[in-house]
Design an enzyme around this catalytic site. Structure first.
Site, short mmCIF file in Angstrom:
data_model
loop_
_atom_site.label_atom_id
_atom_site.label_comp_id
_atom_site.label_asym_id
_atom_site.label_seq_id
_atom_site.Cartn_x
_atom_site.Cartn_y
_atom_site.Cartn_z
CB CYS A 244 -0.92 -0.04 1.22
SG CYS A 244 -1.65 1.53 1.67
CB CYS B 266 0.49 1.63 4.13
SG CYS B 266 -1.21 1.05 4.00
#
Length: 220
Positions: A46, A49
């Protein structure tokens, strides 16, 4: 010598202290320290993230804000305990962050990363019980949500990325507010979603454009 090393380590630690704890250990530690639990639900692939991990959480001001208030933990949603936690808390987007009480109750949910100032503002909403999703949703379900709390509830829903519920709520709230106050700055949340030309909110917006321009600024 050991004291000196520990002092240097403490001084060097400027970012958010994500601790290597199981979920239950984090809850127990939060209870003992009278804190809340901050959970970062991430995946290795991600992009947002990674941005939060490398850019936001290492910031000195982030550490100063989070560490005194939270027991912070993070779980990979595709490994180990994270898999079960993802199912338990219905994590469908990454990153997702939770503010939990020591008994495991979700006080607030945040979906998606952002720059530090905005992220701190979102977390502060969850820290304050009266602006948290848990509190406001309970008030709404009990039919006790006041008109002054409408905007705060929309912000809490937006933090949790519950866009469909925002749309429904704003339509209902629009029908409850007096026509004279709908064009005030504090009620602009009613008009921040996409609206069709036959939406009564869109019609009101067009018919009262001059009032909006005066209260909020040009809406062209």
């Amino acid at each position: 010598m050991m004291c000196l090393v520990l002092s240097v380590m403490a001084f060097a630690q400027t970012g958010v202290d994500f601790q290597h704890l199981t979920f239950d250990e984090a809850l127990a530690k939060a209870k003992a320290e009278k804190k809340l639990v901050f959970v970062d639900c991430y995946t290795t692939w991600c992009g947002p993230c990674k941005m939060m991990t490398t850019k936001i959480f290492p910031m000195k001001e982030a550490g100063e804000f989070f560490n005194p208030r939270f027991v912070c933990v993070k779980f990979d949603m595709e490994k180990g305990e994270g898999i079960e936690l993802g199912k338990r808390f219905e994590v469908r987007a990454f990153p997702t962050f939770f503010i939990l009480r020591p008994d495991g109750t979700v006080q607030h949910k945040l979906v998606g990363g952002s720059h530090w100032e905005r992220f701190r503002m979102r977390v502060e909403r969850g820290l304050n019980e009266k602006t948290s999703l848990l509190y406001l949703e309970g008030r709404n379900q009990a039919g006790k949500l006041s008109t002054k709390e409408y905007a705060a509830y929309v912000n809490a829903l937006r933090d949790a990325s519950r866009d469909k519920e925002i749309e429904t709520f704003c339509q209902e709230a629009f029908g409850k507010l007096n026509d004279k106050v709908k064009c005030r700055r504090e009620n602009w949340y009613l008009f921040e979603q996409e609206m069709l030309p036959n939406d009564e909110r869109f019609i009101y917006l067009v018919e009262n454009k001059s009032d909006f321009d005066k209260n909020i600024g040009s809406i062209d």
